[in-house]
Design a protein around this motif. Structure first.
Motif, mmCIF file in Angstrom:
data_model
loop_
_atom_site.group_PDB
_atom_site.id
_atom_site.type_symbol
_atom_site.label_atom_id
_atom_site.label_comp_id
_atom_site.label_asym_id
_atom_site.label_seq_id
_atom_site.Cartn_x
_atom_site.Cartn_y
_atom_site.Cartn_z
ATOM 1 N N TYR A 37 0.852 -1.181 0.000
ATOM 2 C CA TYR A 37 0.000 0.000 0.000
ATOM 3 C C TYR A 37 0.891 1.235 0.000
ATOM 4 C CZ TYR A 37 -3.960 -2.968 1.314
ATOM 5 O OH TYR A 37 -4.941 -3.924 1.337
ATOM 6 N N GLU A 43 -3.029 11.951 2.673
ATOM 7 C CA GLU A 43 -3.988 11.097 1.982
ATOM 8 C C GLU A 43 -4.139 9.778 2.720
ATOM 9 O OE1 GLU A 43 -2.973 12.698 -2.535
ATOM 10 O OE2 GLU A 43 -2.967 10.553 -2.101
ATOM 11 N N SER A 44 -5.084 8.971 2.256
ATOM 12 C CA SER A 44 -5.274 7.641 2.828
ATOM 13 C C SER A 44 -4.433 6.633 2.065
ATOM 14 C CB SER A 44 -6.743 7.232 2.711
ATOM 15 O OG SER A 44 -7.574 8.149 3.351
ATOM 16 N N PRO A 45 -4.113 5.509 2.697
ATOM 17 C CA PRO A 45 -3.401 4.463 1.965
ATOM 18 C C PRO A 45 -4.270 3.901 0.841
ATOM 19 C CG PRO A 45 -3.305 4.081 4.340
ATOM 20 C CD PRO A 45 -4.314 5.158 4.118
ATOM 21 N N ARG A 46 -3.601 3.494 -0.232
ATOM 22 C CA ARG A 46 -4.305 2.810 -1.304
ATOM 23 C C ARG A 46 -3.430 1.669 -1.794
ATOM 24 N NH1 ARG A 46 -1.901 4.103 -6.071
ATOM 25 N NH2 ARG A 46 -0.770 6.078 -6.164
ATOM 26 N N TYR A 90 3.560 0.653 2.833
ATOM 27 C CA TYR A 90 3.285 -0.426 3.777
ATOM 28 C C TYR A 90 3.212 -1.760 3.044
ATOM 29 C CZ TYR A 90 1.837 3.010 7.276
ATOM 30 O OH TYR A 90 1.807 4.042 8.183
ATOM 31 N N PRO A 101 -5.629 -8.356 8.346
ATOM 32 C CA PRO A 101 -4.310 -8.307 7.709
ATOM 33 C C PRO A 101 -3.254 -7.853 8.704
ATOM 34 C CG PRO A 101 -5.628 -6.419 7.054
ATOM 35 C CD PRO A 101 -6.517 -7.294 7.865
ATOM 36 N N PHE A 103 0.080 -5.666 8.996
ATOM 37 C CA PHE A 103 0.841 -4.624 8.306
ATOM 38 C C PHE A 103 2.239 -4.526 8.890
ATOM 39 C CE2 PHE A 103 -1.888 -2.027 5.519
ATOM 40 C CZ PHE A 103 -3.127 -2.603 5.764
ATOM 41 N N TYR B 34 -12.815 -2.124 9.328
ATOM 42 C CA TYR B 34 -11.619 -1.969 10.146
ATOM 43 C C TYR B 34 -11.462 -0.517 10.583
ATOM 44 C CZ TYR B 34 -10.564 -6.270 7.569
ATOM 45 O OH TYR B 34 -10.640 -7.520 6.996
ATOM 46 N N TYR B 36 -8.328 2.035 11.919
ATOM 47 C CA TYR B 36 -6.900 2.217 12.094
ATOM 48 C C TYR B 36 -6.650 3.591 12.698
ATOM 49 C CZ TYR B 36 -6.185 -1.695 8.843
ATOM 50 O OH TYR B 36 -6.190 -2.917 8.238
ATOM 51 N N GLN B 38 -3.356 6.511 13.206
ATOM 52 C CA GLN B 38 -2.010 6.877 12.775
ATOM 53 C C GLN B 38 -1.631 8.169 13.481
ATOM 54 O OE1 GLN B 38 -1.697 7.806 8.554
ATOM 55 N NE2 GLN B 38 0.200 6.620 8.427
ATOM 56 N N PHE B 88 -4.716 10.573 13.131
ATOM 57 C CA PHE B 88 -5.509 10.361 11.928
ATOM 58 C C PHE B 88 -6.207 9.017 12.055
ATOM 59 C CE2 PHE B 88 -6.853 11.493 7.924
ATOM 60 C CZ PHE B 88 -6.327 10.810 6.835
ATOM 61 N N LEU B 90 -8.535 6.168 10.428
ATOM 62 C CA LEU B 90 -8.925 5.648 9.124
ATOM 63 C C LEU B 90 -9.860 4.458 9.281
ATOM 64 C CD1 LEU B 90 -5.393 5.831 7.617
ATOM 65 C CD2 LEU B 90 -7.353 6.886 6.533
ATOM 66 N N GLN B 103 -7.691 -3.977 1.085
ATOM 67 C CA GLN B 103 -8.380 -3.032 1.956
ATOM 68 C C GLN B 103 -8.602 -1.729 1.190
ATOM 69 O OE1 GLN B 103 -7.562 -2.915 6.085
ATOM 70 N NE2 GLN B 103 -8.437 -4.934 5.814
ATOM 71 N N PHE B 105 -9.491 2.139 1.905
ATOM 72 C CA PHE B 105 -9.485 3.080 3.016
ATOM 73 C C PHE B 105 -10.375 4.283 2.743
ATOM 74 C CE2 PHE B 105 -6.213 1.503 5.892
ATOM 75 C CZ PHE B 105 -5.559 0.576 5.096
ATOM 76 N N GLY B 106 -11.004 4.771 3.798
ATOM 77 C CA GLY B 106 -11.777 5.993 3.715
ATOM 78 C C GLY B 106 -10.863 7.211 3.745
ATOM 79 N N PRO B 107 -11.455 8.409 3.643
ATOM 80 C CA PRO B 107 -10.644 9.633 3.607
ATOM 81 C C PRO B 107 -10.054 10.014 4.956
ATOM 82 C CG PRO B 107 -12.978 10.148 3.528
ATOM 83 C CD PRO B 107 -12.875 8.662 3.426
ATOM 84 N N GLY B 108 -10.551 9.417 6.033
ATOM 85 C CA GLY B 108 -9.971 9.647 7.351
ATOM 86 C C GLY B 108 -10.583 10.818 8.105
ATOM 87 N N ARG B 110 -9.233 13.596 11.005
ATOM 88 C CA ARG B 110 -8.058 14.111 11.723
ATOM 89 C C ARG B 110 -8.528 14.657 13.065
ATOM 90 N NH1 ARG B 110 -3.254 14.027 9.758
ATOM 91 N NH2 ARG B 110 -3.949 13.796 7.609
#
Lengths: 113, 114
Positions: A37, A43-46, A90, A101, A103, B34, B36, B38, B88, B90, B103, B105-108, B110
């Motif tokens: 990823y 930004e978000s992970p992709r 990641y 998962p 990471f 999920y 997360y 950060q 952050f 997520l 997976q 992920f959404g925009p999160g 903050r």
């Protein structure tokens, strides 16, 4: 349980040089699924790449990786780094039907001119 | 197409105050969900995951709790925020197809705790 180990911390490169970010994993299951990823700043992970086939190269957006079950590795490579590749990367693993998962801690790549 | 929405986009809260963050997935039934966290400049930390309504598994709690009241909704909350909760948050989903599913992920959200 499963674990993923990545190149630690920060990798700094000059634009145009090759990129290699290491990822090794541990699992008791024989059919792991590996993912890379990428997360750019704010930004978000992709998803960048994924693979479950042993010794088969998978490519996307100039990056490539090959899952080697013999060495439990899934290193991320690119022939020539670009400034836009600066991001957090990641490596992740799923195996054994586990919905959660695993990471790695992430590798921050900074590419400078 | 599936979409994932998180709310709020950003939040500034006082230490000791309650918090509720939300996540909604549209266009996909029975997703795995999920949460997360950060820290600023830090790495992804899994908090919770859920494979079905009403069922949530904790990975690392950090004095937070999660609930899945509907198939498409995942809520993260605490009654008392700590400074260490800043960061952050997520939400992510994956199809309930097993190992090969990536997976999304959404925009999160903050969060700043003062």
């Amino acid at each position: 349980g499963d674990s993923v180990t990545q190149t630690e911390g920060l990798v700094t490169l000059t634009e145009g040089l090759p990129v290699m970010l290491n990822c090794t994993y541990q699992t008791i299951y024989s059919n792991p699924f590996l993912f890379w990823y990428v997360q750019h700043l704010n930004e978000s992970p992709r998803l960048l790449l994924k693979s479950f086939t042993d010794n088969k190269r998978t490519e996307h957006q100039g990056f490539h990786a090959t899952l080697h079950k013999s060495s439990s590795s899934f290193h991320l490579q690119k022939s020539s780094a670009q400034l836009s590749d600066s991001a957090l990367y990641y490596c992740a693993l799923t195996s054994g039907g586990n919905y959660k998962p695993t990471f790695g801690k992430g590798t921050s790549l900074v590419v400078h001119p | 197409a599936q979409t994932i929405h998180q709310w709020p986009v950003a939040e500034i809260k006082a230490v000791g105050s309650p918090l509720s963050l939300g996540c909604t997935i549209k266009g996909k039934s029975s997703p795995n969900l999920y949460w997360y966290w950060q820290a600023t400049g830090g790495t992804l930390q899994q908090l919770f995951y859920s494979i079905t309504v009403g069922q949530v598994e904790s990975v690392v709690q950090l004095n937070l709790s999660a609930s899945r009241p509907k198939d498409d909704q995942f809520i993260l909350s605490t009654e008392k925020l700590l400074l260490s909760h800043s960061g952050f948050y997520l939400c992510a989903w994956s199809p309930g197809l097993g190992d090969y599913a990536e997976q999304f992920f959404g925009p999160g959200t903050r969060l700043t705790v003062l």
